[in-house]
Design an enzyme around this catalytic site. Structure first.
Site, mmCIF file in Angstrom:
data_model
loop_
_atom_site.group_PDB
_atom_site.id
_atom_site.type_symbol
_atom_site.label_atom_id
_atom_site.label_comp_id
_atom_site.label_asym_id
_atom_site.label_seq_id
_atom_site.Cartn_x
_atom_site.Cartn_y
_atom_site.Cartn_z
ATOM 1 N N ARG A 30 0.821 -1.225 0.000
ATOM 2 C CA ARG A 30 0.000 0.000 0.000
ATOM 3 C C ARG A 30 0.850 1.269 0.000
ATOM 4 O O ARG A 30 0.474 2.266 -0.606
ATOM 5 C CB ARG A 30 -0.976 -0.037 1.173
ATOM 6 C CG ARG A 30 -2.032 -1.128 0.939
ATOM 7 C CD ARG A 30 -3.168 -1.072 1.907
ATOM 8 N NE ARG A 30 -4.148 -2.110 1.584
ATOM 9 C CZ ARG A 30 -5.125 -2.475 2.385
ATOM 10 N NH1 ARG A 30 -5.290 -1.876 3.551
ATOM 11 N NH2 ARG A 30 -5.978 -3.407 2.017
ATOM 12 N N GLY A 107 14.942 -13.592 7.734
ATOM 13 C CA GLY A 107 15.943 -13.641 8.794
ATOM 14 C C GLY A 107 17.370 -13.555 8.275
ATOM 15 O O GLY A 107 17.625 -13.054 7.162
ATOM 16 N N GLY A 109 19.719 -15.788 7.153
ATOM 17 C CA GLY A 109 20.055 -16.407 5.872
ATOM 18 C C GLY A 109 19.480 -15.611 4.712
ATOM 19 O O GLY A 109 20.156 -15.369 3.692
ATOM 20 N N ASP A 132 13.770 -15.934 15.560
ATOM 21 C CA ASP A 132 15.025 -16.198 16.274
ATOM 22 C C ASP A 132 15.658 -14.941 16.886
ATOM 23 O O ASP A 132 16.472 -15.032 17.793
ATOM 24 C CB ASP A 132 16.056 -16.853 15.338
ATOM 25 C CG ASP A 132 15.707 -18.300 15.032
ATOM 26 O OD1 ASP A 132 14.729 -18.810 15.609
ATOM 27 O OD2 ASP A 132 16.413 -18.917 14.216
ATOM 28 N N ARG A 167 6.135 -32.418 39.338
ATOM 29 C CA ARG A 167 7.028 -32.819 38.241
ATOM 30 C C ARG A 167 7.868 -31.632 37.758
ATOM 31 O O ARG A 167 7.524 -30.478 37.984
ATOM 32 C CB ARG A 167 6.199 -33.285 37.035
ATOM 33 C CG ARG A 167 5.675 -34.682 37.193
ATOM 34 C CD ARG A 167 4.769 -35.032 36.031
ATOM 35 N NE ARG A 167 4.368 -36.420 36.109
ATOM 36 C CZ ARG A 167 3.314 -36.923 35.461
ATOM 37 N NH1 ARG A 167 2.557 -36.153 34.711
ATOM 38 N NH2 ARG A 167 3.033 -38.200 35.571
ATOM 39 N N GLY A 190 9.319 -17.462 34.594
ATOM 40 C CA GLY A 190 9.798 -17.891 35.914
ATOM 41 C C GLY A 190 10.440 -19.267 35.900
ATOM 42 O O GLY A 190 10.266 -20.053 36.844
ATOM 43 N N ALA A 191 11.185 -19.569 34.833
ATOM 44 C CA ALA A 191 11.816 -20.901 34.735
ATOM 45 C C ALA A 191 12.894 -21.084 35.808
ATOM 46 O O ALA A 191 13.555 -20.120 36.214
ATOM 47 C CB ALA A 191 12.435 -21.061 33.353
ATOM 48 N N ARG A 252 9.428 -34.683 32.678
ATOM 49 C CA ARG A 252 8.701 -34.793 31.407
ATOM 50 C C ARG A 252 9.275 -33.763 30.424
ATOM 51 O O ARG A 252 9.835 -32.745 30.851
ATOM 52 C CB ARG A 252 7.207 -34.505 31.587
ATOM 53 C CG ARG A 252 6.463 -35.538 32.412
ATOM 54 C CD ARG A 252 6.243 -36.818 31.613
ATOM 55 N NE ARG A 252 5.398 -37.759 32.308
ATOM 56 C CZ ARG A 252 5.806 -38.666 33.191
ATOM 57 N NH1 ARG A 252 7.096 -38.730 33.515
ATOM 58 N NH2 ARG A 252 4.963 -39.500 33.756
HETATM 59 P P1 ADP Z 1 16.284 -17.354 7.661
HETATM 60 O O1 ADP Z 1 16.253 -16.247 6.667
HETATM 61 O O2 ADP Z 1 14.993 -17.511 8.404
HETATM 62 O O3 ADP Z 1 17.508 -17.282 8.549
HETATM 63 P P2 ADP Z 1 17.596 -19.525 6.154
HETATM 64 O O4 ADP Z 1 18.870 -19.435 6.897
HETATM 65 O O5 ADP Z 1 17.069 -20.880 5.865
HETATM 66 O O6 ADP Z 1 16.397 -18.751 6.863
HETATM 67 O O7 ADP Z 1 17.804 -18.759 4.756
HETATM 68 C C1 ADP Z 1 16.729 -18.592 3.877
HETATM 69 C C2 ADP Z 1 17.232 -18.639 2.464
HETATM 70 O O8 ADP Z 1 18.149 -17.566 2.217
HETATM 71 C C3 ADP Z 1 18.006 -19.887 2.068
HETATM 72 O O9 ADP Z 1 17.185 -20.995 1.800
HETATM 73 C C4 ADP Z 1 18.720 -19.400 0.815
HETATM 74 O O10 ADP Z 1 17.846 -19.400 -0.292
HETATM 75 C C5 ADP Z 1 19.055 -17.959 1.200
HETATM 76 N N1 ADP Z 1 20.433 -17.933 1.687
HETATM 77 C C6 ADP Z 1 20.887 -18.344 2.902
HETATM 78 N N2 ADP Z 1 22.225 -18.271 2.975
HETATM 79 C C7 ADP Z 1 22.639 -17.834 1.761
HETATM 80 C C8 ADP Z 1 23.925 -17.591 1.165
HETATM 81 N N3 ADP Z 1 25.055 -17.776 1.850
HETATM 82 N N4 ADP Z 1 23.958 -17.136 -0.109
HETATM 83 C C9 ADP Z 1 22.830 -16.929 -0.811
HETATM 84 N N5 ADP Z 1 21.587 -17.176 -0.323
HETATM 85 C C10 ADP Z 1 21.493 -17.610 0.935
HETATM 86 O O1 F6P Z 2 14.741 -19.646 11.711
HETATM 87 C C1 F6P Z 2 13.524 -19.829 12.346
HETATM 88 C C2 F6P Z 2 13.384 -21.262 12.826
HETATM 89 O O2 F6P Z 2 12.092 -21.393 13.378
HETATM 90 C C3 F6P Z 2 14.442 -21.740 13.818
HETATM 91 O O3 F6P Z 2 14.206 -21.315 15.136
HETATM 92 C C4 F6P Z 2 14.343 -23.230 13.658
HETATM 93 O O4 F6P Z 2 15.555 -23.852 13.981
HETATM 94 C C5 F6P Z 2 14.062 -23.401 12.185
HETATM 95 O O5 F6P Z 2 13.491 -22.178 11.756
HETATM 96 C C6 F6P Z 2 13.146 -24.540 11.866
HETATM 97 O O6 F6P Z 2 13.115 -24.666 10.486
HETATM 98 P P1 F6P Z 2 12.028 -25.500 9.671
HETATM 99 O O7 F6P Z 2 10.759 -24.703 9.676
HETATM 100 O O8 F6P Z 2 12.614 -25.606 8.318
HETATM 101 O O9 F6P Z 2 11.850 -26.803 10.374
#
Ligand code: ADP
Ligand code: F6P
Length: 328
Positions: A30, A107, A109, A132, A167, A190-191, A252
């Site tokens: 938007r 995130g 990656g 995360d 428990r 409160g863990a 548990r």
């Molecule tokens: P998040 O973004 O939640 O941390 P991931 O770590 O699985 O999740 O990364 C999401 C996506 O980002 C990966 O599946 C990939 O397509 C891309 N990505 C992650 N690392 C790299 C990298 N080193 N180079 C290019 N793309 C990346």
């Molecule tokens: O990055 C977010 C997250 O929820 C992490 O905390 C967890 O390790 C991972 O994704 C789980 O990934 P998937 O949904 O691929 O099982």
């Protein structure tokens, strides 16, 4: 030399979904339309970028989603995007659709992927979104608050059943490399003991904390264990299966899993995602690129992706000491 006017943008969600991603997509769409920029949603993160799965988004397409969890555009982990060939295909698809810039909601990656795309000369803006909370450039990311409230509700519920049976419960929460979720929800719930990836913790340490709580007369014991901690909750439970007298309580395990990522975002995440979405489009309009939109010192911030992807976010591990004192 004037800045290039942005006419068409792409938006995608990548990596683990987070509650609030839809609110960000809505705000991006938007705001861009308000700025007379056409918006294309890319389905399934970087996989859709490679396959050219683009859909035009108008104001009505993003109606009725602000309160929904997950992501309208779907998300994916896409190993192909980690290869040069995969990224080149994505770049070609963006050019074929005459896209001027992309907004990447995700995130750690995903932002590494965004940076890699920017290195091909394609302008990007990232939006910090992951439960995360492990992204440098934002003290809090979209989805964390909602996820922590889910963890908290689970702890509160587990305490009543735990106390009824005297428990202890080990509650496994998400957080691959980052203990934020475990630490903050553990303190707020409160863990009696919290285990996080950043601080090595042996099963004997956990047993000692639970035993001490038992001997202090507590009717329950709660251990919050991050999935990325050195010892997983199930392994700790297996370790003490034959020796529960060393813990005092019967033990548990509850693993919360993906329930932490599902469901409607709370007010904090809807508002944060909305502000991030607006700021990401405004950044592009003002000629900014290759930055992560986040929150620093309570204010909307923009941090170069080059900085975001090269540093590790520090966690205040002193909070563990605080949790220890408060659980007496
Ligand atoms: P998040 O973004 O939640 O941390 P991931 O770590 O699985 O999740 O990364 C999401 C996506 O980002 C990966 O599946 C990939 O397509 C891309 N990505 C992650 N690392 C790299 C990298 N080193 N180079 C290019 N793309 C990346
Ligand atoms: O990055 C977010 C997250 O929820 C992490 O905390 C967890 O390790 C991972 O994704 C789980 O990934 P998937 O949904 O691929 O099982």
């Amino acid at each position: 030399m004037g800045k290039k006017k942005i006419k068409r943008i792409a938006v995608l969600t990548s990596g683990g979904d987070a509650p609030g991603m839809n609110a960000a997509i809505r705000a991006v769409t938007r705001t861009a339309i308000h700025e007379k920029i056409s918006v294309f949603g890319v389905r399934q993160g970087y996989a859709g970028l490679i396959s050219g799965d683009f859909i035009p988004l108008g104001p009505r397409d993003v109606g009725g989603i602000i309160h929904q969890g997950g992501t309208l555009l779907r998300s994916a982990r896409c190993p192909e995007f980690k290869t040069e060939a995969g990224r080149n295909k994505a770049f070609e698809a963006l050019q074929a659709h005459q896209i001027d810039a992309a907004i990447i909601i995700g995130g750690n990656g995903s932002q590494i992927g965004a940076y890699a795309l920017s290195q091909l000369g394609f302008p990007v803006v990232g939006i910090a979104s992951t439960i995360d909370n492990d992204l440098v450039g934002s003290e809090i990311t979209i989805g964390v608050d909602t996820a922590m409230n889910i963890v908290l509700e689970a702890i509160d519920r587990l305490k009543t059943t735990a106390a009824s049976h005297k428990r202890a419960f080990l509650v496994e929460v998400m957080g691959r490399d980052c203990g934020y979720l475990a630490l903050v929800s553990g303190i707020s719930g409160g863990a009696e003991v919290i285990a996080i990836p950043e601080v090595p913790c042996h099963p004997e340490d956990i047993a000692a904390e639970l035993k001490a709580a038992y001997e202090r007369g507590k009717s329950h014991g709660i251990g919050v264990i991050a999935e990325g901690a050195k010892f997983k909750a199930v392994d700790i439970a297996a370790y003490f299966r034959e020796h529960h007298e060393r813990i005092g309580f019967e033990l548990r395990v509850t693993s919360l899993g993906h329930v932490q990522r599902g469901g409607a975002p709370g007010v904090f995440d809807r508002f944060l995602a909305t502000r991030f979405g607006v700021a990401a489009v405004e950044a592009l309009v003002h000629g900014e690129k290759n930055v992560l939109v986040g929150l620093l010192k309570g204010k909307i911030s923009k941090t170069p992706l080059s900085e975001v992807i090269t540093a590790k976010k520090p966690l205040d591990t002193d909070l563990l000491k605080m949790a220890h004192i408060l659980s007496r």
